[in-house]
Design a protein around this motif. Sequence first.
Motif, PDB file in Angstrom:
ATOM      1  N   ARG A  75       0.721  -1.269  -0.225  1.00  0.00           N
ATOM      2  CA  ARG A  75       0.108  -0.459  -0.091  1.00  0.00           C
ATOM      3  C   ARG A  75       1.044   1.189  -0.082  1.00  0.00           C
ATOM      4  O   ARG A  75       0.796   2.097  -1.190  1.00  0.00           O
ATOM      5  CB  ARG A  75      -0.984  -0.098   1.434  1.00  0.00           C
ATOM      6  CG  ARG A  75      -1.708   1.478   0.971  1.00  0.00           C
ATOM      7  CD  ARG A  75      -2.404   1.274   2.133  1.00  0.00           C
ATOM      8  NE  ARG A  75      -2.748   0.791   3.221  1.00  0.00           N
ATOM      9  CZ  ARG A  75      -2.221  -0.172   4.850  1.00  0.00           C
ATOM     10  NH1 ARG A  75      -3.324  -1.112   4.659  1.00  0.00           N
ATOM     11  NH2 ARG A  75      -1.622   0.237   5.727  1.00  0.00           N
ATOM     12  N   GLN A  99       0.933   4.598  -2.673  1.00  0.00           N
ATOM     13  CA  GLN A  99       0.731   5.421  -2.685  1.00  0.00           C
ATOM     14  C   GLN A  99       2.073   6.338  -2.842  1.00  0.00           C
ATOM     15  O   GLN A  99       1.613   7.770  -3.190  1.00  0.00           O
ATOM     16  CB  GLN A  99       0.711   5.435  -1.401  1.00  0.00           C
ATOM     17  CG  GLN A  99      -0.989   5.453  -0.450  1.00  0.00           C
ATOM     18  CD  GLN A  99      -0.793   5.030   1.049  1.00  0.00           C
ATOM     19  OE1 GLN A  99      -0.348   4.669   1.688  1.00  0.00           O
ATOM     20  NE2 GLN A  99      -2.722   5.875   1.551  1.00  0.00           N
ATOM     21  N   ASP A 155      -4.724   1.728   7.274  1.00  0.00           N
ATOM     22  CA  ASP A 155      -4.251   3.084   6.836  1.00  0.00           C
ATOM     23  C   ASP A 155      -5.041   3.955   7.474  1.00  0.00           C
ATOM     24  O   ASP A 155      -5.893   4.461   7.169  1.00  0.00           O
ATOM     25  CB  ASP A 155      -4.624   3.255   5.328  1.00  0.00           C
ATOM     26  CG  ASP A 155      -3.739   4.539   4.949  1.00  0.00           C
ATOM     27  OD1 ASP A 155      -2.760   4.539   5.392  1.00  0.00           O
ATOM     28  OD2 ASP A 155      -3.929   5.019   3.938  1.00  0.00           O
TER      29      ASP A 155
END
Length: 205
Positions: A4, A8, A39
Amino acid sequence: MLERLVSQGIRAQPVLDAMAAVPREAFVDEVQSVRAYEDCSLPIGQGQTLSQPYIVARMTELVMAGEPRLTRVLEVGTGSGYQAAVLAQLCQSVFTVERIGAFLEQAKARHRALGLLNIRYMHRDGFKGWPSQAPFEAIVVTAAPDAVPPELKEQLAIGGRLVIPVGAQGGGQKLTVITRLADNEYQTRWYDLVSFVPLLPGSLA
């Protein structure tokens, strides 16, 4: 979490490796541990929070600025101790300042349990930094003042970077990087819009 972070925009491999090396669940209460890698920010008590993984990685990437390792870094706002633990993977010495004594003692215990012995601690007003240990190659501030404290800028080494969220809570804080170019010359750059708890003066027992 690492996948992730890459999606990002976190690209620095040393930062990703540091994030992988630190067990985030060790820095929250047991009831929050199942959410440690989500997150999102997590409460740590007394109105303070542990920043979401992306923000920790983003600030660390800005602190390192492509350097593989730094010698002396100051953190203002120890909180849970997580950001200092990440920095400890990348820096020879981390100096961390916290106004809430209970947080500082808890962070010390967590760091010792993980064998992190390159972190030094000070219970004091974060606005004042740690002048006796200056200059620093980088300073990272984990709470937002309305304006940048001049004492922190003055504690940067020439070429050093101050990474700090600036602005009123709920009023459009900006992640800001200030580089000291000369004794009285600074360069300021603005990055992400962020949301941090306020940086407060004074100390609590």
